[in-house]
Scaffold this active site. Structure first.
Site, PDB file in Angstrom:
ATOM      1  N   ARG A 137     -10.795  10.292   1.722  1.00  0.00           N
ATOM      2  CA  ARG A 137     -10.657  11.023   2.994  1.00  0.00           C
ATOM      3  C   ARG A 137     -11.883  11.895   3.235  1.00  0.00           C
ATOM      4  O   ARG A 137     -12.250  12.138   4.381  1.00  0.00           O
ATOM      5  CB  ARG A 137      -9.338  11.787   3.019  1.00  0.00           C
ATOM      6  CG  ARG A 137      -8.186  10.772   2.934  1.00  0.00           C
ATOM      7  CD  ARG A 137      -6.852  11.250   3.393  1.00  0.00           C
ATOM      8  NE  ARG A 137      -5.895  10.140   3.251  1.00  0.00           N
ATOM      9  CZ  ARG A 137      -4.604  10.268   2.979  1.00  0.00           C
ATOM     10  NH1 ARG A 137      -4.090  11.477   2.847  1.00  0.00           N
ATOM     11  NH2 ARG A 137      -3.838   9.209   2.867  1.00  0.00           N
ATOM     12  N   ARG A 191       1.103  10.137   5.306  1.00  0.00           N
ATOM     13  CA  ARG A 191       1.335   8.834   5.935  1.00  0.00           C
ATOM     14  C   ARG A 191       2.652   8.221   5.449  1.00  0.00           C
ATOM     15  O   ARG A 191       2.793   7.006   5.361  1.00  0.00           O
ATOM     16  CB  ARG A 191       0.194   7.881   5.581  1.00  0.00           C
ATOM     17  CG  ARG A 191      -1.203   8.383   5.886  1.00  0.00           C
ATOM     18  CD  ARG A 191      -2.189   7.223   5.825  1.00  0.00           C
ATOM     19  NE  ARG A 191      -3.570   7.641   5.725  1.00  0.00           N
ATOM     20  CZ  ARG A 191      -4.300   8.133   6.723  1.00  0.00           C
ATOM     21  NH1 ARG A 191      -3.745   8.304   7.907  1.00  0.00           N
ATOM     22  NH2 ARG A 191      -5.551   8.453   6.549  1.00  0.00           N
ATOM     23  N   LYS A 230      -2.498  -1.662  -3.592  1.00  0.00           N
ATOM     24  CA  LYS A 230      -3.320  -0.450  -3.521  1.00  0.00           C
ATOM     25  C   LYS A 230      -2.446   0.789  -3.623  1.00  0.00           C
ATOM     26  O   LYS A 230      -1.463   0.854  -2.888  1.00  0.00           O
ATOM     27  CB  LYS A 230      -4.039  -0.475  -2.174  1.00  0.00           C
ATOM     28  CG  LYS A 230      -4.895   0.724  -1.919  1.00  0.00           C
ATOM     29  CD  LYS A 230      -5.507   0.581  -0.565  1.00  0.00           C
ATOM     30  CE  LYS A 230      -6.270   1.848  -0.234  1.00  0.00           C
ATOM     31  NZ  LYS A 230      -6.754   1.812   1.111  1.00  0.00           N
ATOM     32  N   TYR A 285     -15.370   0.835  -6.503  1.00  0.00           N
ATOM     33  CA  TYR A 285     -16.646   1.538  -6.331  1.00  0.00           C
ATOM     34  C   TYR A 285     -17.571   1.304  -7.521  1.00  0.00           C
ATOM     35  O   TYR A 285     -18.736   1.653  -7.473  1.00  0.00           O
ATOM     36  CB  TYR A 285     -16.384   3.045  -6.116  1.00  0.00           C
ATOM     37  CG  TYR A 285     -15.442   3.269  -4.941  1.00  0.00           C
ATOM     38  CD1 TYR A 285     -15.898   3.062  -3.637  1.00  0.00           C
ATOM     39  CD2 TYR A 285     -14.101   3.595  -5.122  1.00  0.00           C
ATOM     40  CE1 TYR A 285     -15.044   3.200  -2.551  1.00  0.00           C
ATOM     41  CE2 TYR A 285     -13.242   3.745  -4.046  1.00  0.00           C
ATOM     42  CZ  TYR A 285     -13.709   3.541  -2.771  1.00  0.00           C
ATOM     43  OH  TYR A 285     -12.864   3.667  -1.701  1.00  0.00           O
ATOM     44  N   SER A 314     -10.218   5.731  -4.559  1.00  0.00           N
ATOM     45  CA  SER A 314     -11.160   6.820  -4.813  1.00  0.00           C
ATOM     46  C   SER A 314     -10.689   7.806  -5.879  1.00  0.00           C
ATOM     47  O   SER A 314     -11.459   8.219  -6.736  1.00  0.00           O
ATOM     48  CB  SER A 314     -11.447   7.546  -3.505  1.00  0.00           C
ATOM     49  OG  SER A 314     -10.245   8.000  -2.909  1.00  0.00           O
ATOM     50  N   LYS A 322       0.855  -1.187   0.000  1.00  0.00           N
ATOM     51  CA  LYS A 322       0.000   0.000   0.000  1.00  0.00           C
ATOM     52  C   LYS A 322       0.893   1.240   0.000  1.00  0.00           C
ATOM     53  O   LYS A 322       1.739   1.409   0.866  1.00  0.00           O
ATOM     54  CB  LYS A 322      -0.903  -0.005   1.233  1.00  0.00           C
ATOM     55  CG  LYS A 322      -1.782   1.235   1.327  1.00  0.00           C
ATOM     56  CD  LYS A 322      -2.788   1.138   2.457  1.00  0.00           C
ATOM     57  CE  LYS A 322      -3.612   2.407   2.544  1.00  0.00           C
ATOM     58  NZ  LYS A 322      -4.579   2.362   3.647  1.00  0.00           N
TER      59      LYS A 322
HETATM   60  C1  PBG Z   1      -7.002   3.606   5.432  1.00  0.00           C
HETATM   61  C2  PBG Z   1      -7.557   3.483   4.075  1.00  0.00           C
HETATM   62  C3  PBG Z   1      -7.461   4.424   3.042  1.00  0.00           C
HETATM   63  C4  PBG Z   1      -8.158   3.891   1.953  1.00  0.00           C
HETATM   64  C5  PBG Z   1      -8.679   2.667   2.347  1.00  0.00           C
HETATM   65  N1  PBG Z   1      -8.283   2.413   3.655  1.00  0.00           N
HETATM   66  C6  PBG Z   1      -6.930   5.784   2.998  1.00  0.00           C
HETATM   67  C7  PBG Z   1      -5.593   6.122   3.431  1.00  0.00           C
HETATM   68  O1  PBG Z   1      -4.702   5.288   3.527  1.00  0.00           O
HETATM   69  O2  PBG Z   1      -5.437   7.303   3.685  1.00  0.00           O
HETATM   70  C8  PBG Z   1      -8.289   4.576   0.624  1.00  0.00           C
HETATM   71  C9  PBG Z   1      -9.306   4.031  -0.286  1.00  0.00           C
HETATM   72  C10 PBG Z   1      -9.615   4.915  -1.410  1.00  0.00           C
HETATM   73  O3  PBG Z   1      -8.973   5.968  -1.647  1.00  0.00           O
HETATM   74  O4  PBG Z   1     -10.552   4.570  -2.148  1.00  0.00           O
HETATM   75  N2  PBG Z   1      -7.730   2.887   6.379  1.00  0.00           N
END
Ligand code: PBG
Length: 324
Positions: A204, A215, A246, A311, A272, A194
């Site tokens: 967010r 992060r 991801k 989605y 997203s 990730k």
């Molecule tokens: C963190 C988490 C994130 C997403 C899924 N789980 C965001 C992040 O790491 O800030 C992002 C999913 C998306 O953007 O569709 N629990």
């Protein structure tokens, strides 16, 4: 004599005959957002067509998913109250647990229920873990919270826990915690590779993240070439039942590596911002929406994804069902 690859492209039937990858509703995992304390579903900025659901309305989504042939749903909860340690995440009466319980009562075993296992929706600082006295995310202290959260979610009946926090050793710690409490059949969908991505922006908004900053001390740096493979192998060694890459679209190289390395199923999460990018371009008329989304979903299968978390899952599962 010239080689003529065009022979295999001559008619639709010929192209069907030689197509290597197939796509089915069961390959599509649907993410669902449920917000505590609202009475009507709400739209999410940057995610046209995706809603924050109430504790009642999300059940209709599950019915629609089953009717479309989907077999897995991933839940994200948006709590009313946040604090420093994300304590709501570890309450058996917390919003995420209530959602899993209600989902299980509603669908029985018809859907694989995946619960996001991370603190970021629950902390008032928005980080995925707890902080130490100097404000940095404390890896090993966070693991204790993850173990507690895992037990609660397993108890409520989640089939798979989506470990998305990117703490070192999280899969091993959670697996040991689950086993010690007898939850041997609760699986782990490890967000193995990730990346600290700019494509998470709309998510967010969806979870009303409180994060300021980034992060980058726990999510991966997208400039590295082999770290994805390392993280995938670590999670498999630690006991992951599935591994996820991801984001997906900008990371298909990592996905292909994951597919080669893993004997367990591999998932890809179209995040997203990737979703918004396509929706925005389609809304402007610069790409054909449906055909482009199909192209991306097939590309992810070709790159090695067994499961695509997206989605678009519900709408495209419905389309696939109509086609068959
Ligand atoms: C963190 C988490 C994130 C997403 C899924 N789980 C965001 C992040 O790491 O800030 C992002 C999913 C998306 O953007 O569709 N629990």
């Amino acid at each position: 004599m010239i080689n003529r690859p065009r022979r295999l492209r001559t008619t639709p039937a010929m192209r069907e005959l030689v197509a290597d990858v197939a796509l089915s509703p069961k390959n599509l995992m649907l993410p669902v957002f449920v917000k505590e304390g609202i009475t009507e579903p709400r739209e999410i900025k940057g995610m046209p067509g995706v809603l924050q659901h109430t504790e009642e309305t999300f059940l209709h989504v599950l019915d629609d998913a089953i009717a479309a042939g989907i077999v897995s749903v991933m839940f994200f909860a948006v709590p009313e109250h946040r604090d420093e340690t994300g304590s709501q995440a570890c309450l058996s009466e917390g919003i995420l647990s209530r959602v899993i319980k209600a989902a299980r009562e509603h669908v029985g075993d018809a859907l694989v229920l995946v619960a996001d296992l991370c603190l970021d929706e629950f902390t008032d600082h928005g980080h995925c873990g707890v902080l130490n006295s100097s404000g940095a995310v404390d890896n090993d202290a966070t693991l204790e919270h993850y173990i507690a959260m895992a037990s609660v979610l397993a108890e409520t009946g989640a089939d798979l826990l989506g470990t998305s926090g990117m703490m070192d050793g999280q899969v091993a710690a959670i697996r040991a915690g689950l086993d010690a409490r007898g939850f041997v059949n609760t699986g782990i969908l490890a967000y193995a590779a990730k990346y600290a991505s700019n494509f998470y922006g709309p998510f967010r908004n969806a979870v009303e993240s409180q994060l300021s900053g980034d992060r980058k001390t726990y999510q991966q740096d997208f400039r590295r070439t082999k770290e994805g493979a390392e993280e995938i192998l670590l999670d498999l060694e630690e006991g992951a039942d599935m591994v996820m890459v991801k984001p997906a679209l900008a990371y298909m190289d990592v996905l292909t590596q994951a597919a080669q390395l893993s004997s367990k199923p591999v998932a890809a999460y179209v995040v997203s911002g990737e979703y918004s990018m396509v929706e925005t371009a389609a809304a402007q008329g610069v790409i054909p929406r449906e055909a482009t989304i199909f192209e991306l979903l097939y590309a992810l299968k070709r790159a090695g994804a067994n499961i695509i978390c997206t989605y678009w899952a519900l709408e495209f599962a419905q389309k696939l069902k109509e086609q068959s």
